[in-house]
Design a protein around this motif. Structure first.
Motif, PDB file in Angstrom:
ATOM      1  N   VAL A  24       0.854  -1.189   0.000  1.00 19.45           N
ATOM      2  CA  VAL A  24       0.000   0.000   0.000  1.00 19.45           C
ATOM      3  C   VAL A  24       0.888   1.236   0.000  1.00 19.45           C
ATOM      4  N   ALA A  25       0.747   2.098  -0.997  1.00 15.73           N
ATOM      5  CA  ALA A  25       1.565   3.312  -1.078  1.00 15.73           C
ATOM      6  C   ALA A  25       1.142   4.312   0.001  1.00 15.73           C
ATOM      7  N   ARG A  26       2.081   5.149   0.362  1.00 15.19           N
ATOM      8  CA  ARG A  26       1.834   6.128   1.423  1.00 15.19           C
ATOM      9  C   ARG A  26       0.656   7.045   1.101  1.00 15.19           C
ATOM     10  N   ARG A  27       0.537   7.432  -0.189  1.00 14.26           N
ATOM     11  CA  ARG A  27      -0.519   8.388  -0.537  1.00 14.26           C
ATOM     12  C   ARG A  27      -1.920   7.833  -0.269  1.00 14.26           C
ATOM     13  N   TYR A  28      -2.026   6.491  -0.106  1.00 11.45           N
ATOM     14  CA  TYR A  28      -3.326   5.884   0.220  1.00 11.45           C
ATOM     15  C   TYR A  28      -3.513   5.764   1.729  1.00 11.45           C
ATOM     16  N   TRP A  29      -2.518   5.132   2.416  1.00  7.28           N
ATOM     17  CA  TRP A  29      -2.760   4.867   3.831  1.00  7.28           C
ATOM     18  C   TRP A  29      -2.701   6.118   4.695  1.00  7.28           C
ATOM     19  N   ILE A  30      -2.017   7.178   4.222  1.00  9.96           N
ATOM     20  CA  ILE A  30      -1.913   8.389   5.038  1.00  9.96           C
ATOM     21  C   ILE A  30      -3.274   9.050   5.227  1.00  9.96           C
ATOM     22  N   LYS A  31      -4.238   8.722   4.368  1.00  9.19           N
ATOM     23  CA  LYS A  31      -5.584   9.307   4.483  1.00  9.19           C
ATOM     24  C   LYS A  31      -6.441   8.589   5.527  1.00  9.19           C
ATOM     25  N   TRP A  32      -5.936   7.459   6.054  1.00  5.95           N
ATOM     26  CA  TRP A  32      -6.727   6.645   6.982  1.00  5.95           C
ATOM     27  C   TRP A  32      -6.310   6.909   8.428  1.00  5.95           C
ATOM     28  N   TYR A  33      -7.274   6.679   9.331  1.00  2.00           N
ATOM     29  CA  TYR A  33      -7.023   6.710  10.773  1.00  2.00           C
ATOM     30  C   TYR A  33      -6.405   5.380  11.205  1.00  2.00           C
ATOM     31  N   CYS A  34      -5.450   5.397  12.147  1.00  2.00           N
ATOM     32  CA  CYS A  34      -4.824   4.163  12.616  1.00  2.00           C
ATOM     33  C   CYS A  34      -5.469   3.715  13.935  1.00  2.00           C
ATOM     34  N   PRO A  35      -6.114   2.543  13.960  1.00  2.00           N
ATOM     35  CA  PRO A  35      -6.748   2.076  15.202  1.00  2.00           C
ATOM     36  C   PRO A  35      -5.747   1.569  16.236  1.00  2.00           C
ATOM     37  N   ARG A  36      -4.483   1.381  15.832  1.00  2.01           N
ATOM     38  CA  ARG A  36      -3.478   0.850  16.755  1.00  2.01           C
ATOM     39  C   ARG A  36      -2.857   1.964  17.602  1.00  2.01           C
ATOM     40  N   CYS A  37      -2.366   3.013  16.938  1.00  2.00           N
ATOM     41  CA  CYS A  37      -1.690   4.091  17.681  1.00  2.00           C
ATOM     42  C   CYS A  37      -2.509   5.372  17.735  1.00  2.00           C
ATOM     43  N   MET A  38      -3.732   5.347  17.175  1.00  2.23           N
ATOM     44  CA  MET A  38      -4.643   6.493  17.178  1.00  2.23           C
ATOM     45  C   MET A  38      -4.141   7.656  16.321  1.00  2.23           C
ATOM     46  N   ALA A  39      -3.252   7.401  15.359  1.00 13.17           N
ATOM     47  CA  ALA A  39      -2.766   8.483  14.495  1.00 13.17           C
ATOM     48  C   ALA A  39      -3.895   8.969  13.598  1.00 13.17           C
ATOM     49  N   ASP A  40      -4.072  10.284  13.516  1.00 13.58           N
ATOM     50  CA  ASP A  40      -5.126  10.863  12.690  1.00 13.58           C
ATOM     51  C   ASP A  40      -4.737  10.794  11.216  1.00 13.58           C
ATOM     52  N   PRO A  41      -5.719  10.901  10.312  1.00 15.77           N
ATOM     53  CA  PRO A  41      -5.391  10.993   8.879  1.00 15.77           C
ATOM     54  C   PRO A  41      -4.426  12.152   8.610  1.00 15.77           C
ATOM     55  N   GLY A  42      -3.439  11.877   7.741  1.00 17.66           N
ATOM     56  CA  GLY A  42      -2.422  12.886   7.453  1.00 17.66           C
ATOM     57  C   GLY A  42      -1.221  12.813   8.371  1.00 17.66           C
ATOM     58  N   LYS A  43      -1.279  11.961   9.423  1.00 16.22           N
ATOM     59  CA  LYS A  43      -0.183  11.838  10.381  1.00 16.22           C
ATOM     60  C   LYS A  43       0.461  10.455  10.269  1.00 16.22           C
ATOM     61  N   ASP A  44       1.782  10.382  10.501  1.00 18.38           N
ATOM     62  CA  ASP A  44       2.475   9.102  10.514  1.00 18.38           C
ATOM     63  C   ASP A  44       2.144   8.333  11.784  1.00 18.38           C
ATOM     64  N   CYS A  45       2.297   7.024  11.719  1.00 21.21           N
ATOM     65  CA  CYS A  45       2.078   6.183  12.885  1.00 21.21           C
ATOM     66  C   CYS A  45       3.201   6.386  13.903  1.00 21.21           C
ATOM     67  N   THR A  46       2.848   6.203  15.180  1.00 26.39           N
ATOM     68  CA  THR A  46       3.847   6.291  16.252  1.00 26.39           C
ATOM     69  C   THR A  46       4.014   4.908  16.872  1.00 26.39           C
ATOM     70  N   ILE A  47       5.107   4.738  17.582  1.00 25.62           N
ATOM     71  CA  ILE A  47       5.402   3.453  18.218  1.00 25.62           C
ATOM     72  C   ILE A  47       4.428   3.239  19.363  1.00 25.62           C
ATOM     73  N   ALA A  48       3.612   2.196  19.265  1.00 30.91           N
ATOM     74  CA  ALA A  48       2.585   1.917  20.270  1.00 30.91           C
ATOM     75  C   ALA A  48       3.051   0.772  21.175  1.00 30.91           C
ATOM     76  N   ASP A  49       4.131   1.022  21.908  1.00 28.74           N
ATOM     77  CA  ASP A  49       4.672  -0.034  22.773  1.00 28.74           C
ATOM     78  C   ASP A  49       4.386   0.214  24.245  1.00 28.74           C
ATOM     79  N   GLY A  50       3.538   1.206  24.526  1.00 31.94           N
ATOM     80  CA  GLY A  50       3.196   1.491  25.907  1.00 31.94           C
ATOM     81  C   GLY A  50       4.139   2.434  26.606  1.00 31.94           C
ATOM     82  N   THR A  51       5.223   2.830  25.953  1.00 32.06           N
ATOM     83  CA  THR A  51       6.176   3.736  26.606  1.00 32.06           C
ATOM     84  C   THR A  51       5.723   5.181  26.530  1.00 32.06           C
ATOM     85  N   GLY A  52       4.886   5.492  25.558  1.00 28.22           N
ATOM     86  CA  GLY A  52       4.386   6.856  25.440  1.00 28.22           C
ATOM     87  C   GLY A  52       5.397   7.843  24.921  1.00 28.22           C
ATOM     88  N   THR A  53       6.445   7.368  24.236  1.00 23.90           N
ATOM     89  CA  THR A  53       7.468   8.304  23.730  1.00 23.90           C
ATOM     90  C   THR A  53       6.963   9.107  22.547  1.00 23.90           C
TER      91      THR A  53
END
Length: 521
Positions: free
Chosen positions: A458-487
């Motif tokens: 999946v190219a970035r131009r497609y997935w960047i428009k979606w919300y991430c249910p894992r790390c709660m990243a909003d559309p237009g934002k990159d995913c963050t590390i969801a390891d519980g550290t909160g960094t």
């Protein structure tokens, strides 16, 4: 010695004492082609560049300019180099020697070259060219002040100042500049005179004569200075010399405007000359000839302008970004003002095309960079986990093997056959179900057929428009590390939970498109 953090843009090929320079492209998209072109060559911090003689490598960046860098020292620490000149123009003296030698050979002339260091100046500030009966001294910067009438002819870089008195006394001086063309620099020679714009020429337009270095502009300047001004008779009316003097001044300015390629100035001066009255018959004849030549010149310029915009329009239609960029430079230099509506529309479309293509290329570079970074990082993690497994450092074997398998999928082709066989052994040891996609090698060993990671599907131009249910990243934002550290650190690749819905939608559309339609009777 403190480490110099300025970026290195130039190097030499082959060895530390080489005289073959090159310039590294600044953009990441150009560096890929550069690496392919020079994949069998080595780059060095050349001694003739004032460098340390160490070997260099190329560094690719998407968020800043690419540059050369030294290999680390034996202790792994950054290499310390005392090189002063590191910018794009830091190898200009080598380019001057190379181009001047080639130019002189085409004229059957040999010359000696020396990178003279006067008064402690750094290497590259001055290039001495010794001809059979002449000597040129090229000043590429202001480190060494030019000396006139000292047995050599100074040629000044664009940053070297020259006084008006010198221009008046000597009639003209020569300038030199180097323009970047790909990974090389090209020499241009300019002639500057008092109250005249500097005219620039390629080396093939220049000659070495008894007078020294000569350009087409020199002949015009010498002719203008050698022609006596027209005499004025006291018996004429007072009005006549004033009108004739104004006409001569306008004629001179008209010629200069044509030399400079200033079409608007040629039109305006032509109108002023046509409106003069009361001039002598001799001056009137000069005006008629000058206006006829100016009209023909303007017609030529108009045709060049039409062809230029036609080429630009075609380049936009064909989506030729490189050609569009080069043509836009010529358009802005030649036709920046008084454009027609059609010309304006072509220029706007060209500017939009360059911007769109640049954004698309930047997006592709970023996607490729993120994928390669993720694969490289995962490959390192695979090696580390395998070594730790062999040492028995993990208490919960199954969890670490599952992590190992995930990193191996992301690493893809970076996982070696030996590592793949080790992973299979550890999967069996951890009680994980064996994969169904194992095939024997020709020599009887087995290796995994690795599944293609989701982020490569999946190219970035497609997935960047979606919300991430894992790390709660909003559309237009990159995913963050969801390891519980909160960094909140950004991930190299998005979470699979963000990508899977897109792939599911694609699969549903494909199935819908391939489902046979029921015939209606």
């Amino acid at each position: 010695m403190r480490r110099d953090k300025r970026q290195i843009q130039t190097a030499v090929l082959g060895s530390a004492d080489s005289e073959e320079p090159l310039v590294l492209p600044l953009e990441a998209i150009e560096l890929d082609a550069f690496r392919s072109l020079y994949e069998k060559d080595s780059f060095w911090c050349g001694l003739l560049l004032g460098g340390c003689g160490g070997r260099l490598t190329t560094k690719l960046y998407t968020d800043r300019v690419c540059h050369f860098a030294h290999h680390p020292g034996p202790d792994g620490q950054p290499h310390v180099c005392g090189r002063r000149a590191r910018s794009v123009n830091s190898a200009d003296h080598l380019y001057v020697k190379s181009e001047a030698a080639a130019w002189l050979r085409t004229r059957g002339t040999q010359a000696g070259f020396e990178f003279t260091q006067l008064d402690g100046s750094p290497i590259g500030s001055v290039v001495d060219i010794q001809l059979e009966h002449k000597r040129l001294r090229v000043h590429l910067d202001q480190e060494v002040a030019p000396v006139w009438d000292a047995g050599h002819e100074p040629v000044l870089g664009v940053s070297v100042p020259v006084g008006q008195d010198t221009l008046i006394d000597r009639w003209y001086v020569h300038r030199i500049r180097l323009d970047s063309e790909g990974t090389a620099r090209r020499v241009r020679i300019g002639t500057e005179a008092f109250a005249r714009p500097t005219e620039w020429f390629v080396l093939d337009e220049c000659e070495i004569t008894d007078r020294g270095l000569t350009t087409p502009a020199v002949e015009r300047i010498v002719q203008a200075r050698s022609t006596p001004p027209p005499s004025w008779s006291p018996g004429r009316t007072k009005r006549e010399p004033d009108v004739n003097a104004r006409a001569r001044a306008l004629l001179n300015r008209l010629n200069e405007a044509r030399w400079a390629g200033a079409a608007l100035a040629v039109q305006r001066l032509g109108s002023d000359l046509a409106g003069l009255s009361g001039v002598s018959r001799e001056t009137q004849e000069l005006i008629i000839v000058a206006l006829r030549e100016a009209h023909a010149w303007l017609e030529e310029q108009a045709e060049v302008r039409r062809n230029l915009f036609a080429q630009l329009d075609q380049a936009v239609t064909n989506q030729q970004q490189g050609r569009i960029s080069s043509l836009m430079v010529r358009v802005n230099a030649m036709a920046a003002h008084n454009r027609t509506e059609e010309e304006d529309a072509i220029a706007v479309r060209a500017a939009d095309c360059v911007a769109d293509l640049s954004r698309a290329m930047q997006e592709q570079i970023k996607e490729r960079f993120l994928a390669e970074s993720a694969a490289a990082d995962a490959s390192t993690r695979v090696g580390n986990i395998l070594r730790n497994l062999q040492r028995g450092e993990y208490k919960v074997l199954r969890t670490q093997v599952e992590t190992l398998v995930r990193f191996a999928e992301t690493a893809g082709e970076r996982v070696t056959g030996h590592q793949a066989r080790q992973i299979e052994v550890w999967k069996q040891s951890a009680g994980l179900s064996p994969t169904d996609n194992r095939t024997p090698d020709d020599d009887g060993t087995e290796q995994m057929k690795r599944k293609r990671p989701l982020h490569r599907q999946v190219a970035r131009r497609y997935w960047i428009k979606w919300y991430c249910p894992r790390c709660m990243a909003d559309p237009g934002k990159d995913c963050t590390i969801a390891d519980g550290t909160g960094t909140g650190d950004l991930r190299y690749v998005p979470h699979d939970e963000r990508l899977q819905p897109i792939l599911d939608q694609r699969k549903a559309r494909q199935q819908s498109a391939t489902r046979p339609r029921r015939s209606v009777r």
